[in-house]
Scaffold this motif. Structure first.
Motif, PDB file in Angstrom:
ATOM      1  N   ARG A 174      35.011  35.124  46.567  1.00  0.00           N
ATOM      2  CA  ARG A 174      34.500  35.899  45.307  1.00  0.00           C
ATOM      3  C   ARG A 174      35.746  36.829  45.068  1.00  0.00           C
ATOM      4  NH1 ARG A 174      29.094  34.566  45.792  1.00  0.00           N
ATOM      5  NH2 ARG A 174      28.785  35.311  47.963  1.00  0.00           N
ATOM      6  N   ILE A 175      35.999  37.824  46.282  1.00  0.00           N
ATOM      7  CA  ILE A 175      37.264  38.651  46.003  1.00  0.00           C
ATOM      8  C   ILE A 175      38.688  37.932  45.693  1.00  0.00           C
ATOM      9  CG2 ILE A 175      38.875  39.902  47.338  1.00  0.00           C
ATOM     10  CD1 ILE A 175      36.197  41.363  48.585  1.00  0.00           C
ATOM     11  N   LYS A 176      38.825  36.851  46.251  1.00  0.00           N
ATOM     12  CA  LYS A 176      40.048  36.134  46.026  1.00  0.00           C
ATOM     13  C   LYS A 176      40.132  35.629  44.706  1.00  0.00           C
ATOM     14  CE  LYS A 176      41.287  35.357  50.920  1.00  0.00           C
ATOM     15  NZ  LYS A 176      41.280  34.190  51.795  1.00  0.00           N
ATOM     16  N   SER A 177      39.119  34.905  44.228  1.00  0.00           N
ATOM     17  CA  SER A 177      38.925  34.560  42.814  1.00  0.00           C
ATOM     18  C   SER A 177      39.319  35.624  41.745  1.00  0.00           C
ATOM     19  CB  SER A 177      37.698  33.833  42.432  1.00  0.00           C
ATOM     20  OG  SER A 177      36.511  34.632  42.384  1.00  0.00           O
ATOM     21  N   ALA A 178      38.539  36.555  42.010  1.00  0.00           N
ATOM     22  CA  ALA A 178      38.874  37.853  41.203  1.00  0.00           C
ATOM     23  C   ALA A 178      40.257  38.146  41.208  1.00  0.00           C
ATOM     24  CB  ALA A 178      37.995  39.205  41.410  1.00  0.00           C
ATOM     25  N   ARG A 179      41.032  38.450  42.286  1.00  0.00           N
ATOM     26  CA  ARG A 179      42.460  38.739  42.496  1.00  0.00           C
ATOM     27  C   ARG A 179      43.238  37.675  41.915  1.00  0.00           C
ATOM     28  NH1 ARG A 179      42.188  40.590  48.860  1.00  0.00           N
ATOM     29  NH2 ARG A 179      41.160  42.485  48.528  1.00  0.00           N
ATOM     30  N   LEU A 180      42.960  36.483  41.860  1.00  0.00           N
ATOM     31  CA  LEU A 180      43.638  35.233  41.114  1.00  0.00           C
ATOM     32  C   LEU A 180      43.718  35.768  39.815  1.00  0.00           C
ATOM     33  CD1 LEU A 180      43.068  31.842  43.196  1.00  0.00           C
ATOM     34  CD2 LEU A 180      45.120  33.284  43.253  1.00  0.00           C
ATOM     35  N   LYS A 181      42.362  36.018  39.187  1.00  0.00           N
ATOM     36  CA  LYS A 181      42.439  36.104  37.816  1.00  0.00           C
ATOM     37  C   LYS A 181      42.959  37.349  37.444  1.00  0.00           C
ATOM     38  CE  LYS A 181      39.281  33.311  35.771  1.00  0.00           C
ATOM     39  NZ  LYS A 181      39.605  32.902  34.460  1.00  0.00           N
ATOM     40  N   SER A 182      42.920  38.601  38.152  1.00  0.00           N
ATOM     41  CA  SER A 182      43.608  39.746  37.821  1.00  0.00           C
ATOM     42  C   SER A 182      45.169  39.464  37.872  1.00  0.00           C
ATOM     43  CB  SER A 182      43.256  40.971  38.488  1.00  0.00           C
ATOM     44  OG  SER A 182      43.749  40.864  39.742  1.00  0.00           O
TER      45      SER A 182
END
Length: 211
Positions: free
Chosen positions: A85-93
């Motif tokens: 979840r964190i990593k997908s958010a980081r990829l998005k940002s």
DNA sequence: GACCAGGTCCTTG
DNA sequence: CAAGGACATGGT
């Protein structure tokens, strides 16, 4: 004291170079390096590669595609790397910032090393190691990557364990060349994986290089 | 089941 | 500012 650290770094890097020679360790597009760098923390590299394959299958192995990707699809593709979840958010940002505010990867490629680094560090979820990874492997900039393996090698070799000190030490001692930095860091990772455990080194001979 | 894997961010003391 | 915890899955 800093002089003797320099000598140690030189000896260690020469030793590793004789042991491993030239190796191609992470040869990928800028997009893929950026994505892989975000997925790497606290994760085995094999699982990062697996996630990259899933992303490729979904057509999501580019910064532009990730910006527009569906959250669930993105999360599922990278689930095997943990912290998904964190990593997908980081990829998005990361993707949003790169595409919408930094003018895309092409524009970033024409920025100075310092500006590029500053811009990367300004993205939520991109820390020093991830930024330097992207700079060194993705943009071929001479920024040395200090990671957990570098810590271990230096612990074994009796060199300082302070990350900032290490970074400037390596960048001072080695030829200021991204290709050299990539090689040395790749050597360090190979060696540490094999000989240096998390808490204690097993049978590494780095300590004896100084005597 | 315990421990580890190429960090980063947030919260506390 | 240092230290501790959260984040999560997969392999040994």
């Amino acid at each position: 004291m800093s002089g003797s650290s320099s000598v140690k770094v030189k000896k260690v890097t020469q030793f590793l170079n004789r042991k491993y020679g030239t190796i191609v360790w992470w040869n990928a597009s800028t997009d893929e390096v950026m994505i892989g760098a975000v997925l790497t923390p606290q994760t085995r590299w094999e699982n990062v590669e697996k996630a990259l394959r899933y992303l490729r299958l979904e057509g999501l192995c580019s910064i532009a595609a990730i910006r527009d990707a569906d959250h669930a699809t993105l999360e599922n593709a990278i689930r095997c790397t943990g912290f998904f979840r964190i990593k997908s958010a980081r990829l998005k940002s990361l993707a949003t910032r790169v595409m919408d505010e930094l003018g895309g990867i092409g524009a970033m490629a024409s920025q100075s090393d310092d500006d590029l680094r500053k811009n990367l560090l300004g993205i939520h979820g991109i820390g020093e190691e991830t930024a330097d990874s992207i700079l060194c492997y993705g943009f071929s900039r001479p920024r040395f990557v200090i990671d957990a393996y570098t810590d271990r090698i230096c612990r074994c070799a009796g060199i300082t364990t302070n990350r900032h000190a290490l970074k400037s030490l390596f960048e001072k001692v080695l030829p200021h060349d991204a290709g050299v930095f990539q090689q040395v860091h790749a050597h360090i990772v190979e060696y540490a994986k094999e000989y240096c455990g998390k808490r204690r080194c097993k049978e590494c001979t780095l300590r004896t290089l100084n005597g």
